[in-house]
Design an enzyme around this catalytic site. Structure first.
Site, PDB file in Angstrom:
ATOM      1  N   TYR A   1       0.500  -0.981   0.198  1.00 38.59           N
ATOM      2  CA  TYR A   1      -0.152  -0.123   0.107  1.00 38.59           C
ATOM      3  C   TYR A   1       0.784   1.526  -0.425  1.00 38.59           C
ATOM      4  CZ  TYR A   1      -3.051  -3.552   1.235  1.00 38.59           C
ATOM      5  OH  TYR A   1      -3.851  -4.299   2.457  1.00 38.59           O
TER       6      TYR A   1
ATOM      7  N   TYR B   1       0.951  -0.056  -7.631  1.00 37.56           N
ATOM      8  CA  TYR B   1      -0.118  -0.125  -7.452  1.00 37.56           C
ATOM      9  C   TYR B   1      -1.316  -0.195  -8.969  1.00 37.56           C
ATOM     10  CZ  TYR B   1      -4.139  -0.601  -4.717  1.00 37.56           C
ATOM     11  OH  TYR B   1      -5.634  -1.101  -3.858  1.00 37.56           O
TER      12      TYR B   1
ATOM     13  N   ASP C   1     -12.438  -5.561   2.589  1.00 41.82           N
ATOM     14  CA  ASP C   1     -12.635  -5.770   1.177  1.00 41.82           C
ATOM     15  C   ASP C   1     -13.384  -7.195   0.529  1.00 41.82           C
ATOM     16  OD1 ASP C   1     -10.896  -3.164   1.597  1.00 41.82           O
ATOM     17  OD2 ASP C   1      -9.279  -4.254  -0.237  1.00 41.82           O
TER      18      ASP C   1
ATOM     19  N   TYR D   1      -8.518 -12.157   3.528  1.00 48.06           N
ATOM     20  CA  TYR D   1      -9.164 -11.796   3.963  1.00 48.06           C
ATOM     21  C   TYR D   1      -9.527 -11.830   4.636  1.00 48.06           C
ATOM     22  CZ  TYR D   1      -7.073  -6.545   2.019  1.00 48.06           C
ATOM     23  OH  TYR D   1      -6.382  -5.723   1.752  1.00 48.06           O
TER      24      TYR D   1
ATOM     25  N   GLU E   1      -1.030  -6.864   9.293  1.00 48.82           N
ATOM     26  CA  GLU E   1      -1.692  -6.542   8.849  1.00 48.82           C
ATOM     27  C   GLU E   1      -3.169  -7.001   9.559  1.00 48.82           C
ATOM     28  OE1 GLU E   1      -3.411  -5.630   4.782  1.00 48.82           O
ATOM     29  OE2 GLU E   1      -1.435  -6.631   5.060  1.00 48.82           O
TER      30      GLU E   1
END
Length: 440
Positions: free
Chosen positions: A49, A103, A178, A366, A410
């Site tokens: 990121y 990205y 997400d 995730y 994370e």
């Protein structure tokens, strides 16, 4: 200032209890934030990121207020310098010094200058208020209040796509969660773009098994491209063939909480009429949350597919965020679900992002099971709001232990405690500093 490497040296020396080494942990977290600082904003991580993310920066400012209030103010000012004329705060502000290929989707895809065109949850008022309280600067508060008011007005006036007084997200990325299982149903109607038509930069920085599938990513790209091609016009979005419009309980709970904070800011600025208006907005959102998204039988808040008018019965951590609201009339029932087998609050490590009892729970994938530090921080705040001090203490301890053992990962496995995703992650470090700066 201690780096993560120093933290590892200290851990290898035999110190394993963060409650006895809080200064070491604070210094290591400060080192992460220093390493991710670009000069006017902070990247979530140096690899995956490499730009400024909207709700990340709000969480980062909450930690920076204890280390450098001036940097915390600059973090928020930089984000709001990219605010659109319609009031929206874009979810990414691109760093022009970062190579375009670093990205995807980058600025060339969004065609919106140096920002994306979608948004993220409105935690910014809370960040502004807490930064101000840590180091009062009236000029900062006066400058930020109209920007925050315009941001909230955009959400209120442009995003009530379901007509229930709730904000609709138009892309899963807008939830901040997400790849949540809650989006699977609404996303199933979206035709994925062929993965040969884009390059997934995320797979260069993480295990593919932990990331969204190519089909899901193809759906994300389809939605973003469609919204872009409509000129980011919310009024025409529901007519788009592949539209996605969901009333997310997490986003809306944060919006209601932000309106309560806006009332505090307006009061501080001597604007009693504005303060009353914000309190009324908060009450309306809370009432809409309960009347629209609360399932009494399940004891939980579910998202609502605004296009079909149906609840999406998936138990995700977003449904726990209404605990932030001190006036929530169903808090007792929601706390029972939080401490029950689905989320195991007090037993699991942190706050699982998805139902522990679900057949498709995945402790490493995730947003499909792992615990995230920012969600834990928000739930911790909600527990305090409802006087659940024992659970709040346990959760604080879990979060600090995870940061210590996993190098500010994370996200983490809520069963085994292993870290996943990026390390030296900024909001994990920042919120560690915040937890260390207060006691439960």
């Amino acid at each position: 200032m201690q780096s993560v490497a120093h933290l590892n040296d200290h851990r290898r020396a035999g110190v394993t209890d963060p409650t006895g080494t809080e200064q070491w942990l604070r210094n290591a977290a400060a080192g992460v934030l220093a390493g991710n600082w670009l000069g006017s904003s902070t990247v979530p991580s140096r690899g995956l990121y490499p730009h400024q993310w909207s709700w990340d920066s709000a969480f980062i400012a909450l930690g920076l207020r204890h280390l450098s209030p001036e940097r915390a103010r600059l973090e928020l000012r930089t984000l709001f310098e990219a605010q659109w004329a319609d009031g929206r705060v874009p979810h990414i502000v691109f760093n022009p010094a970062t190579p375009a290929e670093a990205y995807f989707p980058g600025p060339a895809f969004w065609q919106a200058g140096q920002t994306s065109g979608i948004v993220q949850p409105p935690v910014h008022a809370l960040a502004v208020w807490e930064v101000y309280r840590a180091n009062p600067d009236t000029d900062f508060l006066k400058a930020m209040y109209p920007k925050l008011a315009a941001w909230h007005e955009y959400l209120r006036s442009r995003r009530d796509l379901g007509g229930r007084g709730l904000v609709s997200i138009v892309h899963p990325w807008e939830s901040g969660m997400d790849n949540s299982p809650a989006w699977d149903g609404p996303l199933s109607r979206v035709r994925p773009i062929d993965p040969a038509e884009f390059v997934r930069r995320d797979l260069e920085h993480g295990d593919a098994a932990d990331r969204p599938t190519d089909d899901d990513y193809g759906r994300y790209v389809r939605l973003a491209a469609g919204y872009r091609d409509l000129g980011y016009d919310d009024s025409h979005w529901t007519s788009f063939a592949d539209a996605f419009a969901v009333e997310d309980p997490g986003f809306n709970a944060l919006f209601a909480a932000a309106e309560h904070v806006m009332a505090e800011i307006a009061t501080e600025l001597g604007l009693p009429g504005k303060a009353a208006g914000h309190r009324a907005h908060a009450a309306r959102i809370t009432q809409a949350l309960v009347s629209t998204l609360w399932d009494a039988e399940a004891g939980f808040f579910f998202p609502r597919d605004a296009l079909l008018g149906e609840l999406v019965p998936r138990f995700t951590c977003a449904g726990l965020l209404p605990l932030l609201l001190a006036d929530l009339p169903v808090a007792e029932e929601l706390l029972r679900t939080a401490t029950g087998p689905r989320f195991g609050l007090g037993v699991a490590l942190g706050v699982p992002s998805y139902d522990l009892t679900a057949a498709d729970f995945d402790a490493a994938k995730y947003w499909r099971g792992p615990s995230w530090f920012n969600v834990g921080w928000l739930v911790h705040r909600g527990l305090l709001a409802h006087g659940e001090l024992a659970h709040a203490r346990r959760l604080r301890s879990d979060l600090l232990d995870s940061a210590w053992r996993n190098d500010f990962a994370e996200y983490t496995d809520p069963l085994a405690g292993a870290g996943h995703g990026a390390r030296a992650f900024s909001w994990t470090a920042a919120l560690t500093v915040d937890l260390l700066s207060s006691t439960t």
